[in-house]
Design a protein around this motif. Sequence first.
Motif, mmCIF file in Angstrom:
data_model
loop_
_atom_site.group_PDB
_atom_site.id
_atom_site.type_symbol
_atom_site.label_atom_id
_atom_site.label_comp_id
_atom_site.label_asym_id
_atom_site.label_seq_id
_atom_site.Cartn_x
_atom_site.Cartn_y
_atom_site.Cartn_z
ATOM 1 N N ARG A 110 82.350 40.488 8.437
ATOM 2 C CA ARG A 110 83.833 39.783 8.021
ATOM 3 C C ARG A 110 84.594 41.306 8.173
ATOM 4 O O ARG A 110 86.095 40.844 7.894
ATOM 5 N N ARG A 111 84.135 41.885 7.987
ATOM 6 C CA ARG A 111 84.966 43.421 7.988
ATOM 7 C C ARG A 111 84.552 44.776 7.813
ATOM 8 O O ARG A 111 83.075 44.828 7.845
ATOM 9 N N ASP A 112 85.122 45.612 7.878
ATOM 10 C CA ASP A 112 84.160 47.175 8.703
ATOM 11 C C ASP A 112 83.918 48.434 7.304
ATOM 12 O O ASP A 112 83.791 49.265 7.465
ATOM 13 N N ARG A 113 84.759 48.050 6.324
ATOM 14 C CA ARG A 113 84.979 48.512 5.232
ATOM 15 C C ARG A 113 85.371 48.161 4.025
ATOM 16 O O ARG A 113 86.409 47.188 3.676
ATOM 17 N N PHE A 114 85.115 48.523 2.508
ATOM 18 C CA PHE A 114 85.483 48.030 1.756
ATOM 19 C C PHE A 114 85.995 49.132 0.405
ATOM 20 O O PHE A 114 84.956 50.462 0.429
ATOM 21 N N ALA A 115 86.958 48.781 -1.023
ATOM 22 C CA ALA A 115 87.200 50.284 -1.714
ATOM 23 C C ALA A 115 87.359 49.150 -2.985
ATOM 24 O O ALA A 115 87.809 48.234 -2.970
ATOM 25 N N ALA A 116 86.695 49.922 -3.548
ATOM 26 C CA ALA A 116 87.013 49.157 -4.728
ATOM 27 C C ALA A 116 86.549 49.978 -6.215
ATOM 28 O O ALA A 116 85.857 50.901 -5.826
ATOM 29 N N HIS A 117 87.223 49.557 -6.895
ATOM 30 C CA HIS A 117 86.855 51.257 -8.996
ATOM 31 C C HIS A 117 85.398 49.576 -8.766
ATOM 32 O O HIS A 117 85.182 48.691 -8.416
ATOM 33 N N VAL A 118 85.265 50.672 -9.597
ATOM 34 C CA VAL A 118 83.531 50.229 -10.170
ATOM 35 C C VAL A 118 83.014 50.891 -11.114
ATOM 36 O O VAL A 118 83.844 51.864 -11.689
ATOM 37 N N VAL A 119 82.067 50.550 -11.996
ATOM 38 C CA VAL A 119 81.888 50.735 -13.064
ATOM 39 C C VAL A 119 80.347 51.021 -13.006
ATOM 40 O O VAL A 119 79.597 49.765 -12.309
ATOM 41 N N SER A 131 85.764 55.532 -8.561
ATOM 42 C CA SER A 131 85.928 54.997 -7.400
ATOM 43 C C SER A 131 84.819 54.734 -6.417
ATOM 44 O O SER A 131 84.002 55.861 -5.967
ATOM 45 N N LEU A 132 84.451 53.759 -5.419
ATOM 46 C CA LEU A 132 84.029 53.659 -4.160
ATOM 47 C C LEU A 132 84.431 53.191 -3.297
ATOM 48 O O LEU A 132 85.597 52.005 -2.922
ATOM 49 N N ALA A 133 83.656 53.657 -2.276
ATOM 50 C CA ALA A 133 84.332 52.722 -0.495
ATOM 51 C C ALA A 133 82.664 52.650 0.369
ATOM 52 O O ALA A 133 82.049 53.303 0.219
ATOM 53 N N ALA A 134 82.784 51.635 0.509
ATOM 54 C CA ALA A 134 81.317 51.455 1.703
ATOM 55 C C ALA A 134 81.653 51.128 2.898
ATOM 56 O O ALA A 134 82.975 50.254 3.738
ATOM 57 N N THR A 135 81.298 51.487 3.944
ATOM 58 C CA THR A 135 82.019 51.624 5.564
ATOM 59 C C THR A 135 80.004 50.615 5.987
ATOM 60 O O THR A 135 79.103 51.722 6.246
ATOM 61 N N ALA A 145 73.796 47.313 10.064
ATOM 62 C CA ALA A 145 72.444 47.379 10.011
ATOM 63 C C ALA A 145 72.277 48.557 8.693
ATOM 64 O O ALA A 145 70.933 47.834 8.111
ATOM 65 N N SER A 146 73.112 48.984 8.599
ATOM 66 C CA SER A 146 72.930 49.737 7.076
ATOM 67 C C SER A 146 74.732 50.353 6.524
ATOM 68 O O SER A 146 75.525 49.495 6.844
ATOM 69 N N VAL A 147 74.767 50.285 5.363
ATOM 70 C CA VAL A 147 76.138 50.602 4.403
ATOM 71 C C VAL A 147 76.194 52.607 3.804
ATOM 72 O O VAL A 147 75.699 51.937 3.829
ATOM 73 N N LEU A 148 77.383 52.451 4.169
ATOM 74 C CA LEU A 148 77.202 53.984 3.997
ATOM 75 C C LEU A 148 78.274 54.062 2.597
ATOM 76 O O LEU A 148 79.134 53.212 2.691
ATOM 77 N N VAL A 149 77.305 54.537 1.284
ATOM 78 C CA VAL A 149 78.543 54.493 0.204
ATOM 79 C C VAL A 149 78.351 56.021 -0.317
ATOM 80 O O VAL A 149 77.924 56.590 -0.511
ATOM 81 N N VAL A 150 79.694 55.948 -0.688
ATOM 82 C CA VAL A 150 80.535 56.958 -1.321
ATOM 83 C C VAL A 150 81.442 56.726 -2.115
ATOM 84 O O VAL A 150 82.666 56.058 -3.145
ATOM 85 N N MET A 151 81.043 57.287 -3.734
ATOM 86 C CA MET A 151 80.853 57.505 -4.857
ATOM 87 C C MET A 151 82.331 58.180 -5.286
ATOM 88 O O MET A 151 81.593 59.743 -5.389
ATOM 89 N N ARG A 152 82.711 58.491 -6.210
ATOM 90 C CA ARG A 152 83.613 58.979 -6.825
ATOM 91 C C ARG A 152 83.471 59.448 -8.628
ATOM 92 O O ARG A 152 84.598 58.247 -8.655
ATOM 93 N N SER A 153 82.990 59.698 -9.501
ATOM 94 C CA SER A 153 83.517 59.040 -10.709
ATOM 95 C C SER A 153 84.953 60.085 -10.913
ATOM 96 O O SER A 153 85.130 60.407 -10.541
#
Length: 245
Positions: A110-119, A131-135, A145-153
Amino acid sequence: MFSALVDSPQFSAGRSAAGATGRREERPSSDQPGLCMALLDSKLTIRQANQDFFRHFATPAESSVDVLAAPPSESATTAPDVCGRKFRDLVHPSVRQPLMGQFERLLKGRRDRFAAHVVALRPTGDAFTGSLAATAVSGAAHDPASVLVVMRSGQGEEDDAVVAPRKKLLSEIDARILEGIAGGLSTIPLASRLYLSRQGVEYHVTGLLRKLKVPNRAALVSRAYAMGVLTVGTWPPRVVEDFIK
């Protein structure tokens, strides 16, 4: 795709000292927040990650292992306390439900990526913000088939300080009163709902104000959300079960 990212500056910086000696680069100073990257499968299980990810989420004994210096087939055995775990287990309960909902939409195409605040949660149980970005990474059939997650504290200790670790902060009645206040109820409706006297409600409210170190009810609700005690993205408000005695 992940192999290409492994060769990027964010990954190679952490591997520059690994070579014939097998030694890894020293951990960067705490004032330089790392870029955590991980590859999740379609069930949101962690399959590969970079060193910054392991520094945040692996136990001390395992975080010293240079995971990306090993072949991908060895990743699950190199750091068993992270690889093979569900990503949801690394996320604070207060944001888990809405975050997993976004991952679900991602995996359903339903979407290609999203960004969110994360705890997120460290192995010690301490929480930290970021912050989190998932693609979505498409497979042969063009389905995710998989998800790439990038997080910055967060940028400093002040970003982590307000978030409460998972511990039993509230009694059952305190939790129900906090939920009622967050939902806009005043003392008399709360007393009627919980079969308490007005004085009983005021007694528990005073205790909550003291426990969360705030001056009034509005600040109590704000502080509870900031600490992750109240679940984000739900109505009516609900206290995270992890914080109830």
